[in-house]
Design a protein around this motif. Structure first.
Motif, PDB file in Angstrom:
ATOM      1  N   GLU A   1     -21.722  38.895  28.667  1.00 35.83           N
ATOM      2  CA  GLU A   1     -21.025  39.878  27.855  1.00 35.83           C
ATOM      3  C   GLU A   1     -19.822  39.205  27.206  1.00 35.83           C
ATOM      4  O   GLU A   1     -18.991  38.623  27.893  1.00 35.83           O
ATOM      5  CB  GLU A   1     -20.578  41.060  28.712  1.00 35.83           C
ATOM      6  CG  GLU A   1     -21.740  41.886  29.214  1.00 35.83           C
ATOM      7  CD  GLU A   1     -21.266  43.102  29.991  1.00 35.83           C
ATOM      8  OE1 GLU A   1     -20.091  43.507  29.811  1.00 35.83           O
ATOM      9  OE2 GLU A   1     -22.057  43.620  30.770  1.00 35.83           O
TER      10      GLU A   1
ATOM     11  N   SER B   1     -16.307  39.316  25.363  1.00 35.93           N
ATOM     12  CA  SER B   1     -15.163  40.235  25.249  1.00 35.93           C
ATOM     13  C   SER B   1     -14.042  39.530  24.486  1.00 35.93           C
ATOM     14  O   SER B   1     -13.143  38.934  25.077  1.00 35.93           O
ATOM     15  CB  SER B   1     -14.696  40.677  26.631  1.00 35.93           C
ATOM     16  OG  SER B   1     -14.431  39.553  27.432  1.00 35.93           O
TER      17      SER B   1
ATOM     18  N   GLY C   1     -14.566  39.269  16.036  1.00 34.29           N
ATOM     19  CA  GLY C   1     -15.313  40.493  15.763  1.00 34.29           C
ATOM     20  C   GLY C   1     -16.736  40.471  16.289  1.00 34.29           C
ATOM     21  O   GLY C   1     -17.491  41.408  16.055  1.00 34.29           O
ATOM     22  N   VAL C   2     -17.132  39.431  17.022  1.00 30.69           N
ATOM     23  CA  VAL C   2     -18.507  39.341  17.513  1.00 30.69           C
ATOM     24  C   VAL C   2     -18.733  40.332  18.649  1.00 30.69           C
ATOM     25  O   VAL C   2     -17.825  40.638  19.419  1.00 30.69           O
ATOM     26  CB  VAL C   2     -18.874  37.909  17.963  1.00 30.69           C
ATOM     27  CG1 VAL C   2     -18.773  36.936  16.820  1.00 30.69           C
ATOM     28  CG2 VAL C   2     -18.045  37.461  19.141  1.00 30.69           C
ATOM     29  N   GLU C   3     -19.962  40.831  18.711  1.00 33.94           N
ATOM     30  CA  GLU C   3     -20.313  41.796  19.753  1.00 33.94           C
ATOM     31  C   GLU C   3     -21.398  41.284  20.687  1.00 33.94           C
ATOM     32  O   GLU C   3     -21.534  41.771  21.801  1.00 33.94           O
ATOM     33  CB  GLU C   3     -20.767  43.106  19.113  1.00 33.94           C
ATOM     34  CG  GLU C   3     -19.660  43.793  18.341  1.00 33.94           C
ATOM     35  CD  GLU C   3     -20.131  45.052  17.649  1.00 33.94           C
ATOM     36  OE1 GLU C   3     -21.333  45.389  17.772  1.00 33.94           O
ATOM     37  OE2 GLU C   3     -19.307  45.678  16.984  1.00 33.94           O
ATOM     38  N   ASN C   4     -22.198  40.311  20.209  1.00 36.46           N
ATOM     39  CA  ASN C   4     -23.272  39.787  21.051  1.00 36.46           C
ATOM     40  C   ASN C   4     -23.481  38.306  20.743  1.00 36.46           C
ATOM     41  O   ASN C   4     -22.822  37.740  19.871  1.00 36.46           O
ATOM     42  CB  ASN C   4     -24.559  40.596  20.848  1.00 36.46           C
ATOM     43  CG  ASN C   4     -24.973  40.662  19.389  1.00 36.46           C
ATOM     44  OD1 ASN C   4     -24.876  39.680  18.664  1.00 36.46           O
ATOM     45  ND2 ASN C   4     -25.418  41.831  18.947  1.00 36.46           N
TER      46      ASN C   4
ATOM     47  N   ASP D   1     -24.494  37.419  17.063  1.00 37.46           N
ATOM     48  CA  ASP D   1     -23.332  37.407  16.164  1.00 37.46           C
ATOM     49  C   ASP D   1     -22.529  36.125  16.331  1.00 37.46           C
ATOM     50  O   ASP D   1     -22.100  35.512  15.364  1.00 37.46           O
ATOM     51  CB  ASP D   1     -22.414  38.604  16.444  1.00 37.46           C
ATOM     52  CG  ASP D   1     -23.012  39.929  16.015  1.00 37.46           C
ATOM     53  OD1 ASP D   1     -24.043  39.914  15.305  1.00 37.46           O
ATOM     54  OD2 ASP D   1     -22.448  40.976  16.396  1.00 37.46           O
TER      55      ASP D   1
ATOM     56  N   SER E   1     -11.510  40.557  23.125  1.00 39.42           N
ATOM     57  CA  SER E   1     -10.156  41.046  23.387  1.00 39.42           C
ATOM     58  C   SER E   1      -9.464  40.239  24.487  1.00 39.42           C
ATOM     59  O   SER E   1      -8.236  40.200  24.546  1.00 39.42           O
ATOM     60  CB  SER E   1     -10.192  42.529  23.765  1.00 39.42           C
ATOM     61  OG  SER E   1     -10.980  42.707  24.937  1.00 39.42           O
TER      62      SER E   1
END
Length: 198
Positions: free
Chosen positions: A33, A35, A71-74, A77, A37
């Motif tokens: 995963e 994250s 800005g990547v989510e997976n 990306d 942030s």
């Protein structure tokens, strides 16, 4: 007949165990995963350095690509962003550096950044967890940005060091030439005083 049966079972067991290991490895990558942030933020570039960097379009293109990283989510990306960053970094490395930043210190940090970026791309291609190399890549990019600040804030004139260094070398050469003469005189005086003491 039994021998053929046993010869057939062993290869099947061998290949079936190998397939389980491959499928388990893929499952681990699917569980990764991302994250953004929690990733380190970009080092702030001083206004003094930004004045010079504004006109450097290749660096600004790299900045835009790097910002997309947050800005990547997976993993897919991330793979696309890293590929774009590799292209932009190659253009950045081939570009003409502004006079202030045309230094080995900046270029060497940029090479370290490129190394970790390619390692991250390699992790993604071989489906291993890219988190560790990704963090190292971010730290390497921050080192480049920090070097911009150091370079601009450095008020020490390199020419003064080189000129003083030349004077220091001349003084060292004179010292080396005079030292044997002084040692001979001192050695001669010391041996005379020892004879006088006896």
């Amino acid at each position: 007949m039994r021998k053929l049966f046993l010869l057939g079972i062993f290869p099947m067991l061998f290949f079936s165990c190998g397939q389980k290991e491959d499928s388990e490895g893929k499952v681990e990558v699917a569980r990764v995963e991302l994250s953004p942030s929690t990733w380190p933020k970009k080092t702030v570039i001083s206004a003094k350095a930004m004045d010079t960097l504004k006109a450097w379009t290749e660096f600004n293109d790299m900045e835009t690509s790097f910002d997309a990283l947050y800005g990547v989510e997976n993993l897919e990306d991330l793979r696309l962003v890293i590929e774009n960053m590799v292209e932009k970094q190659n253009l950045w490395a081939k570009s003409e550096y502004p006079g202030t930043f045309a230094l080995a210190q900046v270029k060497s940090r940029q090479k370290v950044f490129k190394t970790y970026m390619l390692k991250t791309k390699n992790d993604l291609e071989f489906q291993t967890d890219p988190q560790e190399t990704l963090l190292k890549m971010i730290h390497a990019y921050n080192a480049v940005r920090a070097q911009f600040n150091v370079t601009v804030n450095n008020t020490l004139d390199a020419n003064l060091i080189l000129e003083d260094g030349t004077d220091a070398l001349e003084a060292l050469e004179e010292f080396r030439e005079d030292t044997p003469k002084v040692l001979k005189k001192e050695t001669g005086n010391a041996s005379k005083s020892k004879k006088a003491v006896k």
